[in-house]
Motif scaffolding. Sequence first.
Motif, PDB file in Angstrom:
ATOM      1  N   ALA A  22       0.848  -1.188   0.000  1.00 47.95           N
ATOM      2  CA  ALA A  22       0.000   0.000   0.000  1.00 47.95           C
ATOM      3  C   ALA A  22       0.880   1.233   0.000  1.00 47.95           C
ATOM      4  N   SER A  23       0.377   2.302  -0.624  1.00 53.62           N
ATOM      5  CA  SER A  23       1.099   3.566  -0.632  1.00 53.62           C
ATOM      6  C   SER A  23       0.103   4.709  -0.574  1.00 53.62           C
ATOM      7  N   ALA A  24       0.405   5.699   0.259  1.00 50.69           N
ATOM      8  CA  ALA A  24      -0.423   6.901   0.331  1.00 50.69           C
ATOM      9  C   ALA A  24      -0.175   7.828  -0.846  1.00 50.69           C
ATOM     10  N   ASP A  25       0.812   7.504  -1.691  1.00 56.91           N
ATOM     11  CA  ASP A  25       1.153   8.337  -2.841  1.00 56.91           C
ATOM     12  C   ASP A  25       0.547   7.843  -4.145  1.00 56.91           C
ATOM     13  N   GLY A  26      -0.404   6.918  -4.066  1.00 54.38           N
ATOM     14  CA  GLY A  26      -1.133   6.517  -5.251  1.00 54.38           C
ATOM     15  C   GLY A  26      -0.603   5.271  -5.926  1.00 54.38           C
ATOM     16  N   LEU A  27      -1.228   4.929  -7.064  1.00 50.33           N
ATOM     17  CA  LEU A  27      -0.976   3.669  -7.754  1.00 50.33           C
ATOM     18  C   LEU A  27       0.467   3.505  -8.231  1.00 50.33           C
ATOM     19  N   PRO A  28       1.058   4.443  -8.972  1.00 48.75           N
ATOM     20  CA  PRO A  28       2.432   4.214  -9.436  1.00 48.75           C
ATOM     21  C   PRO A  28       3.408   3.958  -8.292  1.00 48.75           C
ATOM     22  N   ALA A  29       3.265   4.687  -7.183  1.00 47.37           N
ATOM     23  CA  ALA A  29       4.164   4.483  -6.047  1.00 47.37           C
ATOM     24  C   ALA A  29       3.971   3.099  -5.435  1.00 47.37           C
ATOM     25  N   ALA A  30       2.728   2.626  -5.371  1.00 50.56           N
ATOM     26  CA  ALA A  30       2.471   1.295  -4.818  1.00 50.56           C
ATOM     27  C   ALA A  30       3.041   0.212  -5.727  1.00 50.56           C
ATOM     28  N   LEU A  31       2.906   0.387  -7.036  1.00 46.18           N
ATOM     29  CA  LEU A  31       3.492  -0.579  -7.968  1.00 46.18           C
ATOM     30  C   LEU A  31       5.009  -0.617  -7.825  1.00 46.18           C
ATOM     31  N   SER A  32       5.620   0.550  -7.686  1.00 42.63           N
ATOM     32  CA  SER A  32       7.066   0.609  -7.511  1.00 42.63           C
ATOM     33  C   SER A  32       7.500  -0.086  -6.225  1.00 42.63           C
ATOM     34  N   ALA A  33       6.661  -0.005  -5.187  1.00 42.06           N
ATOM     35  CA  ALA A  33       7.015  -0.580  -3.887  1.00 42.06           C
ATOM     36  C   ALA A  33       7.136  -2.100  -3.928  1.00 42.06           C
ATOM     37  N   LEU A  34       6.543  -2.737  -4.940  1.00 40.97           N
ATOM     38  CA  LEU A  34       6.675  -4.191  -5.063  1.00 40.97           C
ATOM     39  C   LEU A  34       8.055  -4.612  -5.566  1.00 40.97           C
ATOM     40  N   THR A  35       8.823  -3.681  -6.137  1.00 44.80           N
ATOM     41  CA  THR A  35      10.104  -4.036  -6.756  1.00 44.80           C
ATOM     42  C   THR A  35      11.081  -4.672  -5.773  1.00 44.80           C
ATOM     43  N   PRO A  36      11.326  -4.105  -4.587  1.00 44.56           N
ATOM     44  CA  PRO A  36      12.258  -4.774  -3.669  1.00 44.56           C
ATOM     45  C   PRO A  36      11.793  -6.172  -3.261  1.00 44.56           C
ATOM     46  N   HIS A  37      10.488  -6.349  -3.126  1.00 47.70           N
ATOM     47  CA  HIS A  37       9.968  -7.681  -2.808  1.00 47.70           C
ATOM     48  C   HIS A  37      10.271  -8.661  -3.936  1.00 47.70           C
ATOM     49  N   ARG A  38      10.056  -8.244  -5.169  1.00 46.61           N
ATOM     50  CA  ARG A  38      10.335  -9.129  -6.305  1.00 46.61           C
ATOM     51  C   ARG A  38      11.799  -9.543  -6.326  1.00 46.61           C
ATOM     52  N   ARG A  39      12.664  -8.608  -5.989  1.00 50.34           N
ATOM     53  CA  ARG A  39      14.090  -8.945  -5.945  1.00 50.34           C
ATOM     54  C   ARG A  39      14.401  -9.885  -4.783  1.00 50.34           C
ATOM     55  N   ALA A  40      13.721  -9.683  -3.666  1.00 44.33           N
ATOM     56  CA  ALA A  40      14.019 -10.473  -2.468  1.00 44.33           C
ATOM     57  C   ALA A  40      13.631 -11.934  -2.614  1.00 44.33           C
ATOM     58  N   ILE A  41      12.576 -12.232  -3.380  1.00 47.67           N
ATOM     59  CA  ILE A  41      12.105 -13.618  -3.457  1.00 47.67           C
ATOM     60  C   ILE A  41      12.730 -14.387  -4.608  1.00 47.67           C
ATOM     61  N   ARG A  42      13.604 -13.747  -5.399  1.00 44.81           N
ATOM     62  CA  ARG A  42      14.261 -14.448  -6.501  1.00 44.81           C
ATOM     63  C   ARG A  42      15.309 -15.421  -5.989  1.00 44.81           C
ATOM     64  N   ARG A  43      15.428 -16.511  -6.668  1.00 46.30           N
ATOM     65  CA  ARG A  43      16.519 -17.440  -6.386  1.00 46.30           C
ATOM     66  C   ARG A  43      17.846 -16.763  -6.748  1.00 46.30           C
ATOM     67  N   PRO A  44      18.857 -16.826  -5.872  1.00 47.72           N
ATOM     68  CA  PRO A  44      20.153 -16.237  -6.221  1.00 47.72           C
ATOM     69  C   PRO A  44      20.729 -16.885  -7.478  1.00 47.72           C
ATOM     70  N   HIS A  45      21.297 -16.051  -8.346  1.00 48.91           N
ATOM     71  CA  HIS A  45      21.872 -16.544  -9.598  1.00 48.91           C
ATOM     72  C   HIS A  45      22.881 -15.522 -10.094  1.00 48.91           C
ATOM     73  N   PRO A  46      24.001 -15.958 -10.675  1.00 52.41           N
ATOM     74  CA  PRO A  46      24.993 -14.997 -11.185  1.00 52.41           C
ATOM     75  C   PRO A  46      24.416 -14.011 -12.195  1.00 52.41           C
ATOM     76  N   ASP A  47      23.435 -14.435 -12.969  1.00 49.49           N
ATOM     77  CA  ASP A  47      22.841 -13.562 -13.973  1.00 49.49           C
ATOM     78  C   ASP A  47      22.156 -12.359 -13.347  1.00 49.49           C
ATOM     79  N   ASN A  48      21.633 -12.515 -12.132  1.00 50.95           N
ATOM     80  CA  ASN A  48      20.955 -11.411 -11.461  1.00 50.95           C
ATOM     81  C   ASN A  48      21.880 -10.225 -11.226  1.00 50.95           C
ATOM     82  N   ASP A  49      23.172 -10.502 -11.099  1.00 47.04           N
ATOM     83  CA  ASP A  49      24.152  -9.443 -10.866  1.00 47.04           C
ATOM     84  C   ASP A  49      24.825  -9.001 -12.160  1.00 47.04           C
TER      85      ASP A  49
END
Length: 696
Positions: A268-295
Motif C-alpha cells: 500500500a502507498s499513500a502516494d497513489g498507484l504508481p508508487a504502490a506498484l514501484s514498492a513491489l520491486t524490492p519484494h520481487r528482488r528479495a524472493i528471486r533465487r540467487p543466480h549470477p545472472d541477477n548481478d
Amino acid sequence: MSGDVIAWGAAPLTVTIALDDDDRPRLVGFGRAAAALLPVERALPPVELELRGAAKGRGSRHVEQAASARLRYAGHDASDDRLELRLTDPETGLQVTQTWQRSGDAPVLRCHAEVSNDGTAPVTLRYVSSLVVGGFGAGDGPHWTSRLRLSYASMDTCAEFQWRTVSPADLGLLDVGIAGSTRRRIAFTGLGSTPSGEFLPAGAITDTVTGTAVVWQIEHNGAWHWEAGDHLSSGYLAVSGPTDQEHEWRQVLRPGDTFHSVPVAVTASADGLPAALSALTPHRRAIRRPHPDNDALPVVFNDYLNCLWGDPAEEKLLPIIDAAAKAGCEVFCVDAGWYSDEQSWWSSVGEWLPSASRFPSGLPSVLDRIAALGMVPGLWLEPEVVGVDSPVADQLPLEAFFQRDGERVNERGRYQLDLRHPAARAHLDATVDRLVALGVGYLKFDYNINIGAGTDVSADGAGAGLLGHNRAYLRWVEDLLDRHPGLTIESCAGGGARTDYATLSLHSIQSTSDQADHLRTVPIAAAAATAIAPEQAGVWVSPRPELSIAETELCVVNGLLGRMHVSGRPDLLSDEQFAAVASGLAVYKMLRGLVREGLPLWPTGLPGWTDDWVSYGLRAGPTTLLSVWRRGGGSDSVELPLPHLRGAAVTVTCAYPEAVPVEHRWDREAGVLTVTLPHPQAARLLRLVHSRPVTI
C-alpha cells in the motif's frame, strides 16, 4: 477470548483482527488507524472457504460462505515479521492457518492459507482464499462505489501491461440503496496455463479520498482469481488461486491431508498507484533465487525478432553472430527452428535434436563460434509441449500427458507434458543435460499454447491436476538449476503470457513481448516494471536497416532501463546505425548496476497505448535515470513531474545518445523537468544527479 483484538504490523500495512462474541475472527482493519476500524459485525473473516455440501454465499461471489462463518479462533503466533492465525471448523475438524509475512525490508506482506483435515471424514474444498480484505471505502464521504477506483492490466499478444483504472460503477457495481450486500461482483480470472494471457495476475484498489492505493500480485504460474464487491456498505477484495466455479478445481482433503493456497503479495502507498506498484520491486528482488545472472545482467542477442523469425541456419547465423559480438552482445541465443529440417515444425516438436540440414557442419560448430567470440551460447526450447507428429508422442506413456476423460488433450496440434509424471521429467532432464553438454549456457523456455482447465489424471478435478503440474514444473526448474547452477533460463510464453512471480522467482529473465514495431514497443517497455523487476524485463531492441538514425536510437532507448535483448539484423545496418546500437550497449553496460538497484517511476503516469509522450525512470541514490519518448504527435515539449527531486539542485545530461545536447529546463521549486524533442519520433535517456540527499 471474545472481544479480544489482535493487532500486528506497521503502517501502512497493519493487520487488525477482532473476535466476536462467539470467538469468530473478523478482519476489522487492514492499513487502518485504530479510530477507523470496522465494527466487528461488519467485517469479513480473514479466510474464506467453500466446501462441498456447505451453504454457498450470495450469487457467484466467494465471500460470506457458510463454512467461513463457522471458523473459530484457535490461537495465534506473532513476531516482528510474521503473524500466524489459527482457526478451526468444529463441524468438519478442518484446521486453517492464515499466514501474513513481512517481505524483508520492503513495505510488502505475503499471505497464504493452509487447510488441514484433523477430522475423521474426507472434506472437499471448492475455494480457499489467500487474501480477503473488507472495508474499502468505508467512512465519511462519498459512497464507496464513487470513492474507489479499481485498476487492472490488460495483456494481449504484442500489447502487454496496459493498465486501466475504472470506478466500480463503470463495471456495474452501483449504489442500489440496500443496507446489506448485493449479489454482484467484479471478477478477474486467469485461465489455464498462461497466468498473464489476458490479464496480469495483479490488481489495485485506490481510495480517492485518502489517495491510498493497495496493490496485490498473485504469485502463481497457473490459474487464479480475484474479485471485488460490496459487503455491508463498503468494498471487499478476495484473492485466490484456482477455484471450482471458475477453473474446475476441487481438492478432497482426507484425514491428515493439508492444502496450501497460492501466495499473494500486497502493498500500500499513500502516494497513489504508481508508487504502490514501484514498492513491489524490492519484494520481487528479495524472493528471486540467487543466480549470477541477477548481478551480471549480460546483453542478450536473440535471432528471432526482425531477424530470422524462427528459421535459423548455419549460413544465415554466422554473419549475425559476428556482428552481434562486434556490437558488444554477451549472450547469443539461437531461437526456434534449430531442431527441424522443415520450416513448418509446429506439430513435430518435442525430440529436440539438432537439424542436420540447417547445420551441415553440426550445431556444435555454431555454438563453438559463439563461444569463441566471447558470448555465451543459448538455445530456444519449448519444454512442456510435444507435437502430435513428434516421435516422442508415442515414446512416452499416456499418463505423462494431460488428459481429459481418458484422451490426451490436443491443443492446436500439441500435447502437454505433465511434470508430475517421472517419465515426463526424465525426458526433459535428458534433453537439458544433452544441450548443456554441447556448451549451452542459456535457455529460452517458451510456451505457445494454453492447455485449458487442466488434466483429470490423478486429480480430484481438472484444475487440481493443473495446479499439481504447475507446482511440479517449478520443482523441476529448481532441480535443473541445482544441477546446472551456471545455466541462465529466460521465461517466455509467446511474449509475456507467463508474467508471474512463481515463474520469475526462478527464471532470471522474463520476455515482455513479441512486439516487432519499435514505436508500439515503447508503452510495453515503459510499463513492464509495473509487473517485473526492471533487470528481469527483457525488452527487444531490434533496429531494421530501413529506419532512420533517430528511430534506431529510439529502438535502443526501449531497452536501456530493462534487460537489453538485441535482435534485428546488425550485419545489415549502415555504419552509422551500427554505431548507434554499439554505443547504446556500451551505455547499458555502464548503467546496468543502477538498473539492478533502481526503483521505478513514471513521471507522466502509466503509459497508454497511443500516448504521444511516454516516460519511465529509475531512481537509485543520487541518480535518476529517465527514458523519454516522443512518438510522432503532440507538442515538441513535455513536462515531467519529479516530486522526489523537488527543491534539489539537479544536473541533467543525456546518457544516450551520448554527448547529444537536450533542450531542457529544471524547475527546482516545482520539481518539474521540461524536455524538448523537436524530432517527432525520438527518444533520449537522461541522467539526473542531485546535489543533496533526497528521501526515497
